[in-house]
Design an enzyme around this catalytic site. Structure first.
Site, PDB file in Angstrom:
ATOM      1  N   ARG A  29       2.997   4.823   6.516  1.00 43.55           N
ATOM      2  CA  ARG A  29       3.506   4.097   7.690  1.00 43.55           C
ATOM      3  C   ARG A  29       4.104   2.739   7.343  1.00 43.55           C
ATOM      4  O   ARG A  29       4.702   2.086   8.200  1.00 43.55           O
ATOM      5  CB  ARG A  29       2.366   3.919   8.703  1.00 43.55           C
ATOM      6  CG  ARG A  29       1.783   5.229   9.210  1.00 43.55           C
ATOM      7  CD  ARG A  29       0.435   5.008   9.884  1.00 43.55           C
ATOM      8  NE  ARG A  29      -0.573   4.522   8.951  1.00 43.55           N
ATOM      9  CZ  ARG A  29      -1.826   4.216   9.292  1.00 43.55           C
ATOM     10  NH1 ARG A  29      -2.225   4.363  10.540  1.00 43.55           N
ATOM     11  NH2 ARG A  29      -2.683   3.792   8.379  1.00 43.55           N
ATOM     12  N   CYS A  69      -6.309  -0.063   6.908  1.00 46.29           N
ATOM     13  CA  CYS A  69      -6.097   0.451   5.553  1.00 46.29           C
ATOM     14  C   CYS A  69      -7.273   1.350   5.147  1.00 46.29           C
ATOM     15  O   CYS A  69      -8.442   0.943   5.210  1.00 46.29           O
ATOM     16  CB  CYS A  69      -5.954  -0.710   4.576  1.00 46.29           C
ATOM     17  SG  CYS A  69      -5.695  -0.189   2.866  1.00 46.29           S
ATOM     18  N   ASP A 110       0.428   3.679   1.865  1.00 43.26           N
ATOM     19  CA  ASP A 110       0.366   4.247   3.212  1.00 43.26           C
ATOM     20  C   ASP A 110       1.766   4.615   3.705  1.00 43.26           C
ATOM     21  O   ASP A 110       2.701   3.811   3.617  1.00 43.26           O
ATOM     22  CB  ASP A 110      -0.272   3.225   4.159  1.00 43.26           C
ATOM     23  CG  ASP A 110      -0.664   3.841   5.494  1.00 43.26           C
ATOM     24  OD1 ASP A 110       0.262   4.215   6.251  1.00 43.26           O
ATOM     25  OD2 ASP A 110      -1.860   3.931   5.775  1.00 43.26           O
ATOM     26  N   CYS A 136       0.828  -1.197   0.000  1.00 46.99           N
ATOM     27  CA  CYS A 136       0.000   0.000   0.000  1.00 46.99           C
ATOM     28  C   CYS A 136       0.868   1.254   0.000  1.00 46.99           C
ATOM     29  O   CYS A 136       2.005   1.248   0.456  1.00 46.99           O
ATOM     30  CB  CYS A 136      -0.904  -0.009   1.230  1.00 46.99           C
ATOM     31  SG  CYS A 136      -2.108   1.338   1.268  1.00 46.99           S
ATOM     32  N   HIS A 166      -1.929  -4.039   5.361  1.00 44.41           N
ATOM     33  CA  HIS A 166      -1.650  -3.518   6.703  1.00 44.41           C
ATOM     34  C   HIS A 166      -2.954  -3.223   7.421  1.00 44.41           C
ATOM     35  O   HIS A 166      -4.030  -3.109   6.811  1.00 44.41           O
ATOM     36  CB  HIS A 166      -0.794  -2.255   6.613  1.00 44.41           C
ATOM     37  CG  HIS A 166      -1.479  -1.100   5.963  1.00 44.41           C
ATOM     38  ND1 HIS A 166      -2.164  -0.135   6.664  1.00 44.41           N
ATOM     39  CD2 HIS A 166      -1.596  -0.756   4.654  1.00 44.41           C
ATOM     40  CE1 HIS A 166      -2.671   0.752   5.824  1.00 44.41           C
ATOM     41  NE2 HIS A 166      -2.345   0.397   4.597  1.00 44.41           N
TER      42      HIS A 166
END
Length: 739
Positions: A575, A635, A573, A571, A632
């Site tokens: 993080r 999401c 993302d 992803c 993760h």
């Protein structure tokens, strides 16, 4: 033991015997030429080739290295012959072999590798030029002089008196050597030196040219008894050590170079040095030249398919058989053709590839000084001059200090000190630091790997004085804390320490600095920067300051091409840090990131080729053997799916992209056995990973590689709150739900 020998017979007959014949054909003309260049009896070269093959081949530590008389030692031998005579030179060779044997027994071989390659290459280049100049006189029908300078001075007169037939033979030999590499492979099976000498000899015989013939009549069977050299024993001992060290270093460097050409066992350098020592003792006792590992013959052995030391051993046997049974054939070779061969070899010893290599490391002065010293002063003196200059340059590099200061936009000064801080760098250090205006705020980076007391006192006294005048000094030590430990009175190790990675490099920008804001980076809890560009610029500066020196060797190697082993789809993302959660490094992962770590199914709408292009390139060009899909917790894309698109209502592009997640949502609903609760989102995130693995199988090439066992599909799930990575089971065979 007998069984192993019998099993090796087919391999020996297939590889080592043909390779030994190729090396033998190269060795005979080169050995004769090196004998002539050394001022030794011509048979001495063949004796050294025999002993180098049989003794060094049997007792040495390299599987494929071939030993024999080396052109790099010809100047030393020529000087010894003129000073002490041939029989005494044989005794010096014998004693040099004894020195090599002792050094090998005491495992001193690795120390020889400490000699700078620039010195070795410069020495060989100087020897090559000296050989070419001396043998050029023979090609022109005259006699070589005692030194390279004398040969240059006499060359104009020799050109004026050159002999027609001898020059034609020499030019014919050189032309054959130069053109032979351009011929078809089936013709080049015959080594170039042998072909050139045969053509020159047959041509001279057919036209009855007036040339000098080589005569080995009975000399190969006559034993020259070595005698002790007479004269200053200091010079004699120096001569023995010179022959031992030059022959030993050349052999060991050749072993290391040849190790990179084959995939067999690596060389035992101490055993190789001992074997060379025994070979030199035997060669000296039999009246042969000094023996060393020879890169030309060793390379030919590897290229011809030699795999074991038997090929080197057999090449020595073939030289012995030829010398005893067919030595009369050497009478066909004109002396001028041999001299032309040496001129060609001498010119080739000035290798431009070596010059480019040493230029990249700033060692061209060492190369040129060694080469010039060999030509003007002599081989030993040239080598010593090169070693001395190499030592001075190494000392200069070890003590070189770089001090850079620059003003920042906020009025602060940033200073960087790099290198090894010793008393030799104190004058430059104090000059640069005192140039910083009094009262200025200074950020001082110490990128050093050593600091002695004089350097510490210089920095510390400047800091105290600068702060006394109203300035401030913030010291940041990128390597070990040499300054901080010295200031606290703690004793430091005298040796240098390897650099370590910056502490807590994985933290976010806002958590990384515990002191006040520096270069636009706020302290924890401080105000956010005016723009993201400030953070990125500061981060780039920190990377160049801290990380780039550590990873530069890795990226220099990776610059040629990438060879990742995994395709990692995850992803977007912020993080999720792939290299952090997989402990991977540069060049390991071929990474694809998108919203929701989605893989569009083949033919799915809306049409998107970006992920498919990465999959095709990774599997069909890069040849990865694993594709990993990593989801993760929490999401946002999966949350948008659960909301029925409500959370993506004002983002039309995102809504269209999330259609590729409908199969994941349908599978989640179909297989759900719990009501939608607080844990539903994370369960959907895990199902989504499994669904994307199933989506990958909709592409024919991927499915074929998976079925053939060439490709593995792996699912990972990163729980952000616990910072744990979980392996997910493969998707069930009937996971896909038709929409």
């Amino acid at each position: 033991m007998i069984g192993d020998t019998l099993r090796r017979v087919p391999s020996t007959l297939r590889y080592d015997v043909p390779a030994s014949l190729v090396v033998f054909l190269i060795a005979v003309p080169l050995s004769l030429g090196i004998s002539m260049a050394s001022g030794a009896p011509l048979a001495a070269g063949l004796i050294a080739a025999m002993v180098g093959g049989i003794v060094a081949g049997a007792l040495g530590g390299s599987a494929v290295q071939v030993s024999g008389p080396a052109a790099g030692l010809s100047l030393v031998v020529a000087d010894l012959v003129q000073t002490y005579g041939w029989r005494a030179t044989c005794m010096i060779t014998l004693m040099a072999g004894l020195v090599q044997l002792v050094l090998g027994v005491f495992r001193a071989a690795r120390a020889a590798l400490a000699v700078s390659p620039a010195v070795i290459h410069g020495m060989l280049a100087g020897v090559g030029v000296a050989i070419a100049l001396s043998q050029l006189h023979i090609v022109l029908g005259g006699q070589p002089q005692r030194s390279a300078l004398a040969n240059i001075v006499e060359l104009p007169a020799q050109l004026a008196e050159m002999q027609g037939h001898t020059v034609v033979v020499g030019l014919l030999t050189i032309a054959m050597l130069a053109l032979w590499t351009r011929l078809p492979k089936r013709v080049k099976v015959v080594p170039a030196p042998l072909a050139a000498l045969l053509v020159a000899g047959v041509t001279a015989w057919a036209f009855n040219w007036d040339v000098t013939r080589i005569d080995l009549s009975d000399s190969i069977t006559e034993w020259t008894v070595p005698v002790l050299p007479s004269g200053d024993w200091h010079r004699i001992v120096a001569s023995v050590l010179l022959v031992a060290l030059l022959a030993g270093v050349e052999s060991l460097l050749c072993s290391v170079a040849v190790d990179g050409m084959h995939s067999g066992p690596r060389a035992d350098l101490d055993q190789e040095l001992s074997g060379q020592g025994v070979a030199n003792m035997v060669s000296g006792a039999l009246g042969g030249l000094p023996v060393a590992g020879v890169i030309v013959r060793s390379t030919a052995n590897v290229q011809a398919g030699g795999r074991t030391r038997l090929s080197a051993f057999l090449h020595g046997v073939w030289v012995l058989v030829f010398a005893l049974g067919f030595g009369w054939m050497i009478k066909l070779i004109p002396m001028e053709a041999l001299a032309a061969l040496l001129v060609f070899i001498g010119v080739q010893m000035v290798n431009l590839g070596h010059v480019r290599k040493v230029h990249g490391h700033g060692e061209v002065p060492v190369y040129l000084v060694t080469m010039g010293g060999v030509l003007v002063l002599g081989l030993a003196e040239g080598v010593l001059a090169g070693l001395a200059l190499a030592a001075l340059l190494a000392l200069r590099r070890l003590t070189w200090v770089t001090v850079k200061t620059r003003p920042e936009q906020d009025g602060r000064f940033h200073a960087t000190i790099s290198g090894s801080l010793t008393f030799l760098g104190v004058p430059r250090l104090t000059h640069e630091l005192r140039a910083i205006p009094p009262g200025a705020a200074v950020d001082l980076d110490l990128n050093i790997d050593f600091m002695d007391n004089a350097a510490f006192e210089a920095i510390h006294s400047w800091r105290l004085n600068h702060e006394r005048l109203g300035g401030s000094v913030d010291i940041d030590e990128i390597h070990d804390e040499w300054y901080a430990m010295a200031a606290s009175g703690t004793r430091r190790s005298r040796s240098k320490t390897p650099p370590r990675a910056p502490d807590r490099w994985w933290l976010p920008w806002s958590h990384r600095h515990s002191r006040p804001a520096r270069h636009g980076v706020p302290a924890p809890g401080g105000p956010r920067p005016a723009s993201v560009e400030c953070q990125l610029t500061a981060g780039a500066r920190e990377y160049h300051r801290r990380t780039a020196p550590l990873v530069r060797p890795i990226f220099t190697e990776l610059a040629r091409k990438q060879q990742p082993t995994h395709l990692f789809i995850t992803c977007a993302d912020s993080r999720v840090i792939p290299s952090l959660i997989t402990a991977s490094g540069p060049g390991d992962l071929f990474t694809v990131r998108n919203i929701g770590n989605l893989v569009p199914r083949r033919g799915a709408e809306p049409h998107d080729d970006s992920v498919v292009a990465a999959i095709e390139y990774a599997t069909q060009v890069l040849g990865v053997h694993t594709i990993t899909v990593c989801g993760h917790s929490g999401c946002g894309a999966m949350s948008g799916l659960l909301s029925g698109g409500v959370k993506a209502g004002s983002l039309p592009g995102l809504r269209r992209w999330l259609r590729h997640g409908y199969h994941s949502l349908a599978t989640f609903i179909e297989t759900a056995d719990e009501p939608l609760d607080a844990g539903a989102l994370d369960r959907l995130c895990k199902v989504n990973v499994q669904q994307q693995l199933d989506n990958l199988r909709t592409y024919r090439k991927v499915d074929e590689q998976v079925r053939a066992g060439q490709l593995e599909l792996v699912g990972l799930y990163f729980d952000i709150s616990s910072a744990r990575v979980h392996m997910l089971p493969p998707p069930p065979a009937s996971l896909s739900v038709k929409i």
